[in-house]
Design a protein around this motif. Structure first.
Motif, short mmCIF file in Angstrom:
data_model
loop_
_atom_site.label_atom_id
_atom_site.label_comp_id
_atom_site.label_asym_id
_atom_site.label_seq_id
_atom_site.Cartn_x
_atom_site.Cartn_y
_atom_site.Cartn_z
N TYR A 31 39.65 60.77 43.78
CA TYR A 31 38.09 60.82 44.21
C TYR A 31 37.52 61.87 45.22
CZ TYR A 31 33.56 58.51 46.08
OH TYR A 31 32.53 58.42 46.55
N ARG A 32 38.28 61.67 46.31
CA ARG A 32 37.98 62.73 47.30
C ARG A 32 38.09 63.87 46.97
NH1 ARG A 32 41.14 58.53 50.47
NH2 ARG A 32 39.68 57.85 51.98
N LEU A 33 39.01 64.38 46.31
CA LEU A 33 39.44 66.00 45.75
C LEU A 33 38.05 66.15 44.76
CD1 LEU A 33 41.06 68.17 45.61
CD2 LEU A 33 42.29 67.19 43.59
N CYS A 34 37.78 65.30 43.88
CA CYS A 34 36.67 65.66 42.81
C CYS A 34 35.41 65.60 43.73
CB CYS A 34 36.64 64.35 41.82
SG CYS A 34 37.87 64.51 40.63
N LYS A 35 35.29 64.81 44.73
CA LYS A 35 33.96 64.87 45.49
C LYS A 35 33.88 66.45 46.25
CE LYS A 35 31.45 61.58 47.99
NZ LYS A 35 31.36 60.40 48.81
N SER A 36 35.00 66.85 46.72
CA SER A 36 35.25 67.94 47.35
C SER A 36 34.85 69.35 46.46
CB SER A 36 36.29 68.36 48.14
OG SER A 36 36.31 67.28 49.40
N ILE A 37 35.47 69.12 45.22
CA ILE A 37 35.23 70.06 44.23
C ILE A 37 33.64 70.27 43.83
CG2 ILE A 37 35.87 70.88 42.02
CD1 ILE A 37 38.73 69.75 42.47
N ASP A 38 33.33 69.17 43.70
CA ASP A 38 31.96 68.87 43.10
C ASP A 38 30.90 69.60 44.02
OD1 ASP A 38 29.79 68.34 41.27
OD2 ASP A 38 29.30 66.74 43.10
N LYS A 39 31.15 69.43 45.55
CA LYS A 39 30.43 70.11 46.31
C LYS A 39 30.68 71.40 47.15
CE LYS A 39 28.58 65.76 48.10
NZ LYS A 39 27.66 65.51 49.27
N GLN A 40 32.04 71.90 46.30
CA GLN A 40 32.35 73.29 46.61
C GLN A 40 32.92 73.46 48.20
OE1 GLN A 40 29.73 75.98 45.20
NE2 GLN A 40 30.24 75.59 42.93
N ASN A 41 33.55 72.41 48.64
CA ASN A 41 33.83 72.37 50.13
C ASN A 41 35.32 72.74 50.14
OD1 ASN A 41 34.62 71.71 52.67
ND2 ASN A 41 33.83 69.75 52.67
N ALA A 42 35.72 73.95 50.49
CA ALA A 42 37.00 74.44 50.54
C ALA A 42 37.93 73.73 51.39
CB ALA A 42 36.90 75.82 50.90
N GLY A 44 37.69 70.59 52.11
CA GLY A 44 37.84 69.42 51.65
C GLY A 44 38.81 69.51 50.30
N ILE A 45 38.71 70.44 49.63
CA ILE A 45 39.78 70.75 48.59
C ILE A 45 41.06 70.72 48.91
CG2 ILE A 45 40.40 72.20 46.85
CD1 ILE A 45 37.42 72.84 46.48
N VAL A 46 41.26 71.66 50.18
CA VAL A 46 42.61 71.55 50.65
C VAL A 46 43.16 70.21 51.25
CG1 VAL A 46 44.03 72.76 52.39
CG2 VAL A 46 42.35 73.99 51.09
N LEU A 47 42.44 69.51 51.97
CA LEU A 47 42.70 68.34 52.50
C LEU A 47 42.75 67.40 51.40
CD1 LEU A 47 40.37 67.70 55.69
CD2 LEU A 47 42.95 68.41 55.41
N GLY A 48 41.98 67.42 50.12
CA GLY A 48 42.23 66.36 49.21
C GLY A 48 43.54 66.50 48.40
N ILE A 49 43.93 67.81 48.30
CA ILE A 49 45.39 68.16 47.74
C ILE A 49 46.44 67.64 48.56
CG2 ILE A 49 46.90 69.92 47.03
CD1 ILE A 49 44.44 71.70 46.23
N LEU A 50 46.30 67.60 49.87
CA LEU A 50 47.40 66.86 51.02
C LEU A 50 47.08 65.50 50.76
CD1 LEU A 50 46.78 69.46 54.00
CD2 LEU A 50 48.73 69.26 52.34
N MET A 51 45.95 65.10 50.63
CA MET A 51 45.82 63.35 50.56
C MET A 51 46.65 62.82 49.38
SD MET A 51 42.34 62.39 52.37
CE MET A 51 42.96 60.80 52.33
#
Length: 77
Positions: A31-42, A44-51
């Motif tokens: 969910y966090r990864l999708c939210k960051s991808i949707d907002k194009q937050n780089a 957030g995407i990296v942290l989402g993958i780590l999470m």
């Protein structure tokens, strides 16, 4: 992607807390990864993958607390 985010946001509180249990908490990491991808937050995407990798070990207790108190998961948006 927005439909998935909205579907998770509209879940009842008890269902959100059940999904935050140690093995099922991977759902909130996605969910966090999708939210960051949707907002194009780089960041957030990296942290989402780590999470996704570390979520079952560390973050589940934080998710349960924030869901019980604020009815949402903690994320940097």
């Amino acid at each position: 992607m927005k439909d998935l985010i909205q579907a998770f946001d509209n879940l009842p509180k008890w269902a959100k807390i059940v999904l935050a249990l140690p093995v099922l908490d991977i759902v909130w990491a996605v969910y966090r990864l999708c939210k960051s991808i949707d907002k194009q937050n780089a960041l957030g995407i990296v942290l989402g993958i780590l999470m996704i990798i570390f979520c079952p070990f560390i973050v589940w207790i934080i998710d349960i607390i924030t869901l019980a108190v604020y009815d949402k998961v903690l994320w940097l948006d």
